[in-house]
Design an enzyme around this catalytic site. Structure first.
Site, PDB file in Angstrom:
ATOM      1  N   ARG A  27     -28.605 -10.675  13.275  1.00  0.00           N
ATOM      2  CA  ARG A  27     -28.910  -9.466  14.038  1.00  0.00           C
ATOM      3  C   ARG A  27     -27.738  -9.007  14.904  1.00  0.00           C
ATOM      4  NH1 ARG A  27     -34.269  -8.080  14.304  1.00  0.00           N
ATOM      5  NH2 ARG A  27     -33.838  -6.896  16.193  1.00  0.00           N
ATOM      6  N   TRP A  74     -24.858  -7.362  19.158  1.00  0.00           N
ATOM      7  CA  TRP A  74     -24.168  -6.357  18.339  1.00  0.00           C
ATOM      8  C   TRP A  74     -23.941  -5.167  19.262  1.00  0.00           C
ATOM      9  CZ3 TRP A  74     -24.649  -1.353  16.429  1.00  0.00           C
ATOM     10  CH2 TRP A  74     -23.866  -1.039  15.313  1.00  0.00           C
ATOM     11  N   ASN A 100     -32.241  -5.941  24.000  1.00  0.00           N
ATOM     12  CA  ASN A 100     -31.929  -5.274  22.739  1.00  0.00           C
ATOM     13  C   ASN A 100     -32.421  -3.843  22.857  1.00  0.00           C
ATOM     14  OD1 ASN A 100     -31.319  -4.636  20.109  1.00  0.00           O
ATOM     15  ND2 ASN A 100     -33.080  -5.686  19.222  1.00  0.00           N
ATOM     16  N   GLY A 101     -31.581  -2.875  22.458  1.00  0.00           N
ATOM     17  CA  GLY A 101     -31.952  -1.470  22.558  1.00  0.00           C
ATOM     18  C   GLY A 101     -30.898  -0.675  23.301  1.00  0.00           C
ATOM     19  N   GLU A 480     -26.376   1.739  -5.257  1.00  0.00           N
ATOM     20  CA  GLU A 480     -26.653   0.452  -4.607  1.00  0.00           C
ATOM     21  C   GLU A 480     -25.568  -0.567  -4.927  1.00  0.00           C
ATOM     22  OE1 GLU A 480     -28.582  -2.650  -2.477  1.00  0.00           O
ATOM     23  OE2 GLU A 480     -28.457  -0.464  -2.316  1.00  0.00           O
ATOM     24  N   LYS A 484     -23.298  -2.431  -2.088  1.00  0.00           N
ATOM     25  CA  LYS A 484     -23.182  -3.877  -1.943  1.00  0.00           C
ATOM     26  C   LYS A 484     -21.717  -4.301  -1.887  1.00  0.00           C
ATOM     27  CE  LYS A 484     -27.116  -5.006  -1.213  1.00  0.00           C
ATOM     28  NZ  LYS A 484     -27.082  -3.746  -0.527  1.00  0.00           N
ATOM     29  N   GLU A 487     -20.228  -3.254   1.496  1.00  0.00           N
ATOM     30  CA  GLU A 487     -20.772  -3.985   2.641  1.00  0.00           C
ATOM     31  C   GLU A 487     -20.122  -5.349   2.826  1.00  0.00           C
ATOM     32  OE1 GLU A 487     -25.392  -2.821   3.361  1.00  0.00           O
ATOM     33  OE2 GLU A 487     -24.940  -3.848   1.492  1.00  0.00           O
ATOM     34  N   HIS A 503     -16.420  16.364 -12.647  1.00  0.00           N
ATOM     35  CA  HIS A 503     -16.383  17.343 -11.560  1.00  0.00           C
ATOM     36  C   HIS A 503     -15.648  16.782 -10.345  1.00  0.00           C
ATOM     37  CE1 HIS A 503     -19.176  20.243 -13.463  1.00  0.00           C
ATOM     38  NE2 HIS A 503     -19.670  19.150 -14.018  1.00  0.00           N
ATOM     39  N   LYS A 602     -28.336  -6.641  10.608  1.00  0.00           N
ATOM     40  CA  LYS A 602     -29.417  -6.630   9.633  1.00  0.00           C
ATOM     41  C   LYS A 602     -30.348  -5.447   9.812  1.00  0.00           C
ATOM     42  CE  LYS A 602     -31.834  -8.259   6.251  1.00  0.00           C
ATOM     43  NZ  LYS A 602     -31.297  -8.130   4.894  1.00  0.00           N
TER      44      LYS A 602
END
Length: 607
Positions: A27, A74, A100-101, A480, A484, A487, A503, A602
């Site tokens: 997190r 974070w 957190n927030g 996706e 991946k 990331e 194009h 996360k």
């Protein structure tokens, strides 16, 4: 996005806090800290960097005490540093807070507190809370409640007071908090994995809850001070599920769990014998049959699941479907459409933009349904209906098993709504369900190619750009696959609909640009073959994802990642597997931190 833990009982708190933070490090991991209450008062240890730095510091300078709170961060306000690491304290070191927030009005509050003589030691919005609670009168619970009455924004809090070793206080608004109940000890965490070694009996706090936590348990109040009751739930996950189980990384473990997790998503939700989808307890049939359109709101990987599902809703179930980027949808002045079901897709159930989009739609009178992996999360309480994916805790920041779980859930939902509306008869549903029963085994077969995929990764990991191409159902899988790779390996990668290659992207193609082409069996396969021929004509390197025995593709492509044949509608559940593995092995070869990629966390619980 940050991780919070708390403990009160008879054991030494330090080790419990660090172990809990370790399980929550996905997190946030740019700094960490703990505060423990003992006969000397409140003692803190904080450090910049990953949790291992804090653990080493606590070995050098241990803290005794049986009450404590901890945090892994974070950053949202203030750079990663020891000064900005939580827990934060007030002027006299009498109050410590983990948070957190985001406190949206912290600048205004900070100015007022400074005018009153408070001195600040960090750049964070969180420190305001410690000083604000310090300035209030009454016991700790009352002071926290009064302080929060002045706060605007989102928060999950743990608060200790130096003069009270018998309790601590927690509170939440728009950020998750869960309480674990033990025998003569009580735990606090922002997510379930931190609690699993100690208890499975938990209480999920709801928005506006303030909890007074003691060794004997918890008393919960609202912001007005009224006592409220929250249900105790039993978590079926065990501690082993949150460990690596012998794999080098959580991400690899979770990739290999997908045959089981997809099966868990499907379990008990359809009957082959009757060719029916059994989701009436999730969304009553009388409501489902009146749905005329489905809007899917999501972010990141969940958005790619929504893009796949659009084909299923429209082409199989015969119902209009609109996938929406939640961060855009929440601010668009959309017109409510009658009989439209708003489906919010989020692994954590705490994604800020997705929650806001769901709430805005709910306030406009639209029926809402959540597709979520986290039992008791905010989205599952805010939505009218919830379809759980039952994938278990996903520790790796880059989502893998949650994605295929979402795909499986969305496929069932599309069939169910078509069934309820009468656009899908049992004769049409039966072959789809028969094909669906084989998907977990087909995923397992795709995973058996891991060694071959690792060899391909060894040839490509030094490349700096990738292009992913797909058509129809495989276009979102191209998106996706590119995500991946971005990331976890930090390689620039772009997913594109293959029909758009000429194009613009074709200008990029040369011998230094690997093109990953999804060429599984489908009615657009000939078009994909034409695309990869165009790539090869320009000196490009082609990595094809193809079905076993695809001889023509093998002649054209430089590398082939094979997957077993699968019914076309279900292709995305299998074709994503080699792309997950390719990204993983490339990242490992580049020396990247696969489970905790830089700058990512996360669950995106703030804008």
């Amino acid at each position: 996005m940050c991780g919070i833990v708390g403990y009160i009982g008879s054991r030494e708190a330090s080790e419990i806090l660090v172990e809990g933070l370790r399980r929550l490090e996905y997190r946030g991991y740019d700094s960490a800290g703990v505060a423990i209450l003992n006969e000397h008062g409140l003692e803190r240890r904080r450090s910049a960097g990953k949790l291992s730095v804090l653990a080493e510091l606590l070995q050098q300078k241990p803290i005794k005490g049986t009450v404590g709170i901890g945090h892994t961060r974070w950053a949202t306000h203030g750079r990663p540093s020891e000064e900005n690491a939580h827990p934060h304290t007030c002027c006299k070191n009498r109050i410590v807070v983990v948070h957190n927030g985001i406190i949206e009005n912290y600048v205004e509050l900070k100015k007022k507190l400074r005018d009153e003589g408070h001195k600040f030691a960090s750049e964070t919005d969180t420190e305001v809370l410690a000083h604000l609670i310090e300035s209030e009168k009454g016991d700790l619970l009352t002071a926290v409640r009064r302080a929060l009455g002045k706060v605007q924004g989102s928060f999950a809090l743990g608060v200790l007071a130096a003069n009270d070793r018998k309790r601590f206080v927690a509170a939440r608004k728009d950020s998750p908090l869960v309480i674990g109940l033990g025998k003569n000890e009580t735990f606090l965490a922002s997510d379930v994995p931190a609690l699993l070694p100690h208890t499975r009996e938990v209480i999920f706090l709801e928005d506006g809850d303030i909890a007074e936590i003691t060794p004997a348990g918890v008393a919960i109040f609202d912001l007005q001070g009224n006592r409220v009751e929250r249900r105790t739930q039993t978590i079926l996950w065990d501690a082993v599920m949150a460990e690596k189980a012998g794999y080098k990384h959580f991400m690899l473990k979770e990739i290999f769990e997908q045959p089981q997790t997809v099966q868990e998503t499907l379990r008990g939700r359809y009957s082959l014998e009757s060719s029916r989808i059994e989701l009436d307890e999730v969304l009553p049939e009388k409501k489902a049959k009146n749905i005329r359109k489905v809007s899917l709101v999501a972010c990141g990987t969940s958005l790619h699941a929504a893009l796949v599902a659009r084909y299923w809703f429209e082409e199989i179930a015969g119902i209009l479907c609109s996938p929406e980027i939640a961060s855009e949808y929440r601010y668009r002045r959309s017109v409510p459409e009658p009989d439209t079901l708003l489906v919010a897709i989020t692994q954590s159930g705490e994604t800020a933009d997705t929650l806001a989009a769901l709430r805005n739609s709910r306030d406009k009178g639209m029926p809402t349904l959540a597709i979520c992996n986290a039992v008791g999360s905010t989205v599952t309480r805010d939505a009218d209906h919830t379809l759980y994916t039952h994938c278990g805790p996903e520790i790796g920041v880059a989502s893998t098993k949650a994605f295929t779980g979402q795909l499986a859930a969305l496929f069932l939902l599309a069939l169910y709504i078509g069934q309820c509306r009468g656009t899908l008869t049992s004769d049409k549903i039966r072959p789809l369900l028969e094909a669906l029963t084989h998907v977990p085994g087909q995923i397992k077969n795709a995973l058996n190619q891991a060694d071959k995929i690792e060899k391909v990764a060894r040839s490509l990991f030094r490349k700096t750009n990738f292009l992913f191409l797909g058509r129809h159902l495989n276009y979102p899988i191209a998106l996706e696959g590119a995500l991946k790779l971005k990331e976890i390996s930090y390689i620039h990668a772009e997913g594109y609909p293959a029909g758009e290659m000429k194009h613009g992207p074709i200008a990029l193609i040369d011998e230094n640009l690997p093109v990953v082409a999804l060429t599984t069996n489908s009615f657009v396969l000939d078009k994909m073959l034409s695309n990869i021929q165009e790539v090869k004509a320009r000196g490009g390197v082609v990595v094809a994802v193809a079905n076993e025995g695809a001889a023509e593709i093998a002649r054209i492509a430089d590398y082939v990642l094979t997957v077993p044949p699968v019914r076309e509608a279900l292709t995305p559940l299998v074709s994503i597997i080699p792309l997950q593995l390719l990204a993983y092995y490339i990242a490992v070869l580049r020396g990247c931190d696969v489970d905790q990629p830089r700058n990512l966390a996360k669950s995106v619980t703030v804008e």
